[in-house]
Scaffold this motif. Structure first.
Motif, PDB file in Angstrom:
ATOM      1  N   SER A 117      42.284  31.869  37.506  1.00  0.00           N
ATOM      2  CA  SER A 117      43.720  31.878  37.205  1.00  0.00           C
ATOM      3  C   SER A 117      44.156  30.563  36.562  1.00  0.00           C
ATOM      4  N   ASP A 240      38.653  36.063  27.961  1.00  0.00           N
ATOM      5  CA  ASP A 240      38.604  35.819  29.392  1.00  0.00           C
ATOM      6  C   ASP A 240      37.288  36.397  29.882  1.00  0.00           C
ATOM      7  N   LYS A 268      34.119  32.896  38.455  1.00  0.00           N
ATOM      8  CA  LYS A 268      33.378  33.832  39.322  1.00  0.00           C
ATOM      9  C   LYS A 268      31.878  33.517  39.427  1.00  0.00           C
TER      10      LYS A 268
HETATM   11  N1  PLP Z   1      40.292  36.733  34.787  1.00  0.00           N
HETATM   12  C1  PLP Z   1      39.617  37.825  35.177  1.00  0.00           C
HETATM   13  C2  PLP Z   1      38.994  38.691  34.142  1.00  0.00           C
HETATM   14  C3  PLP Z   1      39.493  38.135  36.520  1.00  0.00           C
HETATM   15  O1  PLP Z   1      38.852  39.249  36.897  1.00  0.00           O
HETATM   16  C4  PLP Z   1      40.074  37.266  37.465  1.00  0.00           C
HETATM   17  C5  PLP Z   1      39.969  37.581  38.902  1.00  0.00           C
HETATM   18  O2  PLP Z   1      39.633  38.646  39.322  1.00  0.00           O
HETATM   19  C6  PLP Z   1      40.751  36.149  37.022  1.00  0.00           C
HETATM   20  C7  PLP Z   1      40.845  35.885  35.675  1.00  0.00           C
HETATM   21  C8  PLP Z   1      41.371  35.200  38.004  1.00  0.00           C
HETATM   22  O3  PLP Z   1      40.350  34.488  38.620  1.00  0.00           O
HETATM   23  P1  PLP Z   1      40.582  33.864  40.079  1.00  0.00           P
HETATM   24  O4  PLP Z   1      40.687  35.020  41.025  1.00  0.00           O
HETATM   25  O5  PLP Z   1      39.364  33.009  40.288  1.00  0.00           O
HETATM   26  O6  PLP Z   1      41.821  33.078  40.005  1.00  0.00           O
END
Ligand code: PLP
Length: 433
Positions: A117, A240, A268
């Motif tokens: 995020s 992303d 991730k």
């Molecule tokens: N972008 C994608 C494609 C995601 O799947 C996620 C989380 O599931 C995020 C961003 C956000 O990542 P985080 O949960 O580590 O903040």
């Protein structure tokens, strides 16, 4: 599952007293409470001692398998080094950035964050800063984290899809409304937005494979078209790769499709379960973080997570057969599920890429979110519940993907397919599909 078992129920009740909803992230509680207390390899164990073969993989953060020895050892070793100093830089941060720039085709510089995020929030801010424009384009069905600019229009219900569908109360209206929604695999929907908002769009952001709605596979024409269109309009292209990164190939999906975005967010799987994420991209853009775009974070570049990331990425680089193996197992799973649903004449579509698989309860083809709105969520819920009862843990939400990790085996795939065949037959007999 655990709702009926005593220890799981007790843990759930204790959690609810001190954690809102009993969980630390909303999507960890969908349908039934889970109380997991141990994880190893391809398995997780609940509070009452039941073991599950895990395809959930912490929403895709686990890639080598739970508690992979190579990562564990690196983390333990890291505790003998510098902990957190918050001044200047440490060797491990430089090593991590060098590795990312070596492995991700479009990466010339990177910043680390703690979560995906934060990485996408930084991408949005940087895009606005370098273009001087306010608007962002995202696709219906893609998820980019919880910041105001992108927290809208993921698994939207009928009526709110493509319309205004914020993910949360409390978002700033101006932020939500500065993000425009297009349809995945539909270049015209993006061209229409560029026409309507000439010279006001800072960036187009996408999951190159939208795994937050399972697996919509991009056509080559679509990803190449986005590259051309954004360049022509002076907007940035942001991939992303928080899920696709390191999972589908060492260099992410951009390595697979050969299209180079301006910025890439990842996270991730890069540290096999440890909290680190990042944003990488063109040097001329990224250097703005050393000028007028704020880069801040007490825990950025944290040595424990950085060591975990380096161990994970080095392992993947030194074992190219890892991808052959997980891709082969993923393909076996997809083919097997396809055969079972075809033999039972169930209106379903199997999709996925590499080690990722998803079973949609809708006939194909599936190209954009519009196609997924026909999915039978009730059938998926029944499938999920019955697979869980048999010891196979999948994502509890319809339209989400499942992950084969480095710890899964051919035997695991065979057993999963046997169970899926039984479950789907039962569902057929019960009139659920
Ligand atoms: N972008 C994608 C494609 C995601 O799947 C996620 C989380 O599931 C995020 C961003 C956000 O990542 P985080 O949960 O580590 O903040």
């Amino acid at each position: 599952m655990n709702s009926l078992k005593p220890l799981g129920r007790a843990l759930d009740e204790a959690a609810r007293a001190v954690l809102p909803g009993g969980v630390n992230s909303a999507t960890r509680y969908v349908g039934e409470p889970y109380s997991l207390v141990a994880a190893d390899g391809a398995y997780v164990t609940d509070a009452d001692g039941a073991r599950y073969l895990d395809y959930h993989a912490a929403f895709g953060a686990i890639l080598l398998g739970h508690n992979a020895p190579v990562v564990r050892e690196a983390v333990i070793r890291s505790l003998d080094g510098v902990d957190l100093v918050g001044l200047g830089t440490t060797p491990v941060e430089v090593e991590l950035a060098e590795l990312v720039c070596e492995l991700i085709p479009s990466a010339e510089m990177m910043i680390t964050t703690l979560s995906g995020s934060e990485a996408t929030a930084q991408a949005v801010r940087l895009a606005r800063a370098v273009t001087g424009r306010p608007l962002i384009v995202k696709f219906q069905g893609c998820y980019h984290g919880w910041s105001d600019a992108v927290a809208r229009n993921v698994i939207s219900p009928q009526g709110r899809a493509y319309a205004r569908d914020p993910l949360s109360a409390g978002l700033l209206d101006e932020a939500v409304d500065s993000t425009l929604i297009a349809e995945f695999n539909d270049l015209d929907s993006v061209a229409t937005l560029f026409e309507a908002h000439a010279e006001r769009i800072a960036a187009v952001i996408l999951e190159p494979i939208p795994h937050n709605v399972g697996a919509l596979l991009p056509t080559q024409e679509f990803v190449e078209g986005l590259r051309t269109m954004t360049a022509e309009h002076g907007a940035l292209l942001v991939f992303d790769e928080v899920i696709t990164g390191f999972r589908h190939a060492l260099g992410g999906y951009q390595e697979v499709c050969g299209v180079r975005p301006d910025l890439t967010a990842f996270g991730k799987a890069m540290a096999n379960g440890f909290p680190v994420a990042g944003l990488a991209g063109r040097r001329d853009l990224m250097t703005r973080f050393s000028k007028d775009v704020l880069l801040a974070g007490t825990f950025n570049g944290h040595p424990v997570a950085a060591h975990a990331a380096i161990a994970t990425m080095t392992y993947l680089r030194d074992h190219p057969d890892f991808y052959q193996r997980t891709h082969r197992l993923g393909a076996r799973m997809r083919e097997g599920l396809g055969q079972i649903t075809a033999e039972l004449d169930i209106p379903a579509t199997v999709s996925g890429f590499g080690g990722v698989f998803v079973l949609y309860f809708t006939p194909g083809p599936v190209s954009g979110y519009r196609d997924l709105m026909r999915n039978d969520h009730t059938a998926y819920a029944a499938f999920h519940r019955r697979m869980t009862e048999r010891g196979f843990l999948m994502l509890p939400m319809a339209l989400k993907r499942n992950h084969v990790s480095g710890a899964h085996t051919d035997d695991d795939i065979d057993r999963t397919l046997e169970a899926a065949a039984e479950v789907l037959k039962e569902m057929r007999a019960d009139g659920l599909v």
